[in-house]
Design an enzyme around this catalytic site. Structure first.
Site, PDB file in Angstrom:
ATOM      1  N   THR A  53      46.567  41.429  41.261  1.00 51.91           N
ATOM      2  CA  THR A  53      46.311  40.125  41.854  1.00 51.91           C
ATOM      3  C   THR A  53      44.850  39.788  41.560  1.00 51.91           C
ATOM      4  O   THR A  53      43.960  40.623  41.749  1.00 51.91           O
ATOM      5  CB  THR A  53      46.686  40.079  43.353  1.00 51.91           C
ATOM      6  OG1 THR A  53      46.295  38.816  43.884  1.00 51.91           O
ATOM      7  CG2 THR A  53      46.070  41.191  44.159  1.00 51.91           C
ATOM      8  N   GLU A  54      44.621  38.586  41.019  1.00 51.75           N
ATOM      9  CA  GLU A  54      43.333  38.301  40.376  1.00 51.75           C
ATOM     10  C   GLU A  54      42.159  38.243  41.345  1.00 51.75           C
ATOM     11  O   GLU A  54      41.016  38.238  40.925  1.00 51.75           O
ATOM     12  CB  GLU A  54      43.405  37.025  39.529  1.00 51.75           C
ATOM     13  CG  GLU A  54      43.659  35.734  40.269  1.00 51.75           C
ATOM     14  CD  GLU A  54      45.143  35.368  40.266  1.00 51.75           C
ATOM     15  OE1 GLU A  54      45.981  36.291  40.178  1.00 51.75           O
ATOM     16  OE2 GLU A  54      45.460  34.167  40.365  1.00 51.75           O
ATOM     17  N   ASN A  55      42.453  38.208  42.648  1.00 49.35           N
ATOM     18  CA  ASN A  55      41.336  38.257  43.582  1.00 49.35           C
ATOM     19  C   ASN A  55      40.796  39.672  43.769  1.00 49.35           C
ATOM     20  O   ASN A  55      39.853  39.865  44.528  1.00 49.35           O
ATOM     21  CB  ASN A  55      41.720  37.635  44.931  1.00 49.35           C
ATOM     22  CG  ASN A  55      42.961  38.256  45.519  1.00 49.35           C
ATOM     23  OD1 ASN A  55      43.962  38.432  44.836  1.00 49.35           O
ATOM     24  ND2 ASN A  55      42.895  38.625  46.774  1.00 49.35           N
TER      25      ASN A  55
END
Lengths: 217, 237
Positions: A53-55
C-alpha cells in the site's frame, strides 16, 4: 422455481475473483481504492500474494477486528488495516521507489474511461468545478509491470467506459493490460481490444452495443 | 551539549515567518502533527506555502490552518478526502492556489530537495495535463518529464520516539512523508510521542538520524484528528 430476472454479467465479487485468478503466485500487488480492494478476498488457495500500500506498508493484512484499529496503520484509502508476519514499513520515497522503479508486479485500479489503445483516465472528469486529486495513480501506471482495470462496463447512466479515445484527462497512455468488467474480460493488444471471456448471458452483440471502442474476438 | 528538546509546541514553532514554505507530514490523519499545526495557528504566521499530501479534514489541524486564511498555496497530491470541506470551498472561490502533484513525484521532489539534487526525470504524468509546460526527454526510448525538487524553510513532523540529538523512530504508516520532510527543510520541527534518553534508540533502528532535525517537543497524548472531526470541534476551541 421461477427465475423471472435473468442475471446478466458478473457481480462485483465475481469480477474481483476473476482478477484474483489472473495474479500469479508470489506476486507483489498494489490494489487501488474501492472495488480493487475486493480482489484480496478471492486469492485462490495455495497462492501467496504480498500487498503493497503506497502510504508505506509491504505485507498488508486484512481489516482489523472492531476495537483493534490503529489510526496510524491504514491503507491508501486511509482505512485501518493490519500487517502480516513479515511485513515492513517505509517512507514515501521508498514506497514510490518500489512503484516507479518497477518492483511491483501487478496493480489493480478502477477506471472512468479506458481507450482502445489502453489509455487510462481515472482521476478527474476535467469539470471546471471539480477539485482535481490524483494521488499515486500516475506513478503506479508508469512503473508497475502489469496494470489491470476492474470497472463496471458502463457508467450509471449507461455511457460507455471503453471508448475510442478518452475524453477525460489521462492518468497514463497505453498502460492497461486487461479490463475486467461486469460484462467481459478484455485484453488490450496492439491490434485492439480482444474479448477473452464474457459474463453469464452476455453475447458479443450485447457487448458491442455497450462498448464505444471497437472490440474483437 | 546538544539538546534539541524544547518545552512547548509554541516554542517549537516560534520562528516560523510569514511567507514560509512549510512541509507537513501525514497521510490523512496518520502522522499529521496536529499539536504543532495548532501552535502555528496560535503563532499567526501567514502567506504560507504548505507541502502536504492532503488538505486536512473537518475544522482542525491543517484544515483549520487553511480556514484561518494562513495558507496562500497548497502543494499536494490529493486535496479532497472524507470530511474535507475547507479547502474545496476556498479553492472554488479562487482564494487558495493549488499545485497538484502525483504522489510519487511529490515524494521524490521532497527526497531530492533534501538530497541536494535540484531536478529529476520521472515517467509519471507523461501525456497527462500534469506534464503540460514541463520539459521532457527520451531516455532509452521512454519519455520522461523533468520535475524540480522542493526545499522548505520548515517541516512539521510527527514521530514516535526521539532523543535529544534528534534521532527519530516512527509508528506504522504514520511514517509516510516524515523522514524525507525532515531532510528537505532548513529546520525540521518534530512532535514526538515520547522523548527518550540518548542511547535508548538502537542505532540500527533509527529512521531519521539527528542531523536532519532542528528541534523536538514531546506530545505524549496527541489528539486524534478523526475524534475531533466526529465531535465537530473547531480549532481554536
Amino acid at each position: 422455481m421461477v427465475e423471472n430476472q435473468t442475471k446478466i454479467g458478473w457481480s462485483k465479487a465475481e469480477m474481483a475473483q476473476k482478477v484474483a485468478l489472473d495474479i500469479p503466485d508470489g506476486s507483489y500487488v498494489n490494489l487501488g481504492i474501492g472495488m480493487p480492494e475486493m480482489v484480496a478476498d478471492f486469492v485462490p488457495e495455495g497462492r501467496e500474494l504480498i500487498y503493497q500500500t503506497e502510504n508505506g506498508l509491504l505485507g498488508m493484512g486484512p481489516v482489523p477486528e472492531a476495537g483493534k484499529e490503529d489510526l496510524e496503520l491504514v491503507n491508501a484509502g486511509k482505512k485501518p488495516v493490519t500487517t502480516i508476519p513479515g511485513a515492513s514499513f517505509f517512507h514515501h520515497a521508498d514506497s514510490f521507489t518500489m512503484i516507479r522503479g518497477g518492483h511491483i508486479d501487478v496493480c489493480v485500479l478502477g477506471a472512468m474511461q479506458v481507450s482502445a489503445d489502453g489509455d487510462l483516465a481515472n482521476w478527474s472528469t476535467g469539470a471546471a468545478n471539480a477539485i482535481p486529486a490524483v494521488g499515486g495513480a500516475m506513478d503506479l501506471v508508469a512503473g508497475v509491470k502489469r496494470i489491470f482495470v476492474i470497472t463496471q462496463h458502463n457508467t450509471k447512466d449507461g455511457k460507455a467506459k471503453l471508448v475510442k479515445q478518452c475524453s477525460f484527462p489521462l492518468t497514463g497512455k497505453g498502460v492497461v493490460e486487461t479490463i475486467y468488467s461486469n460484462l467481459a474480460i478484455i485484453d488490450v493488444k496492439e491490434e485492439g481490444l480482444f474479448v477473452r471471456e464474457m459474463g453469464p448471458n452476455v453475447d458479443f452483440e450485447y457487448l458491442k452495443e455497450r462498448t464505444e471502442a471497437e472490440i474483437f474476438r | 551539549m546538544i539538546n534539541k528538546i524544547v518545552k512547548s509546541a509554541a516554542e517549537a514553532v516560534k520562528d516560523i515567518h510569514d511567507g514560509a514554505i512549510i512541509m507537513i507530514s501525514g497521510f490523512g490523519e496518520a502522522g499529521s502533527p496536529l499539536e504543532l499545526i495548532h501552535a502555528l495557528i496560535d503563532q499567526g504566521a501567514k502567506d504560507l506555502t504548505i507541502v502536504s499530501n492532503n488538505t486536512g479534514s473537518g475544522n482542525v489541524g491543517l484544515a483549520a490552518l487553511i480556514e484561518h486564511k494562513r495558507v496562500k498555496k497548497m502543494i499536494c497530491s490529493f486535496p479532497r478526502t472524507a470530511n474535507s470541506t475547507v479547502f474545496p470551498e476556498l479553492y472554488n472561490a479562487g482564494e487558495i492556489e493549488l499545485e497538484l502533484v502525483p504522489q510519487g513525484t511529490l515524494a521524490e521532489r521532497i527526497r531530492s530537495g533534501g538530497a541536494g539534487v535540484p531536478a529529476f526525470y520521472t515517467p509519471a504524468s507523461v501525456n497527462t495535463p500534469l506534464a503540460e509546460g514541463k520539459e521532457s526527454r527520451i531516455f532509452d526510448g521512454i519519455e520522461y518529464v523533468l520535475e524540480r525538487s522542493i526545499k522548505a524553510d520548515f517541516s512539521l513532523v510527527k514521530c514516535e520516539q526521539a532523543d535529544r540529538y534528534g534521532n527519530l523512530t516512527y509508528h506504522a504508516t504514520a511514517r509516510n512523508f516524515g523522514p524525507i520532510m525532515c531532510t528537505a527543510a532548513k529546520k525540521a520541527i518534530i512532535q514526538a510521542k515520547k522523548v527518550v534518553e540518548a542511547g535508548r534508540i538502537d542505532p540500527e533502528v533509527v529512521v531519521t538520524p539527528g542531523i536532519f532535525v532542528e528541534r523536538i517537543v514531546e506530545v505524549t497524548n496527541p489528539v486524534n484528528e478523526s475524534d475531533l472531526v466526529a465531535q465537530k470541534l473547531k480549532y481554536p476551541w
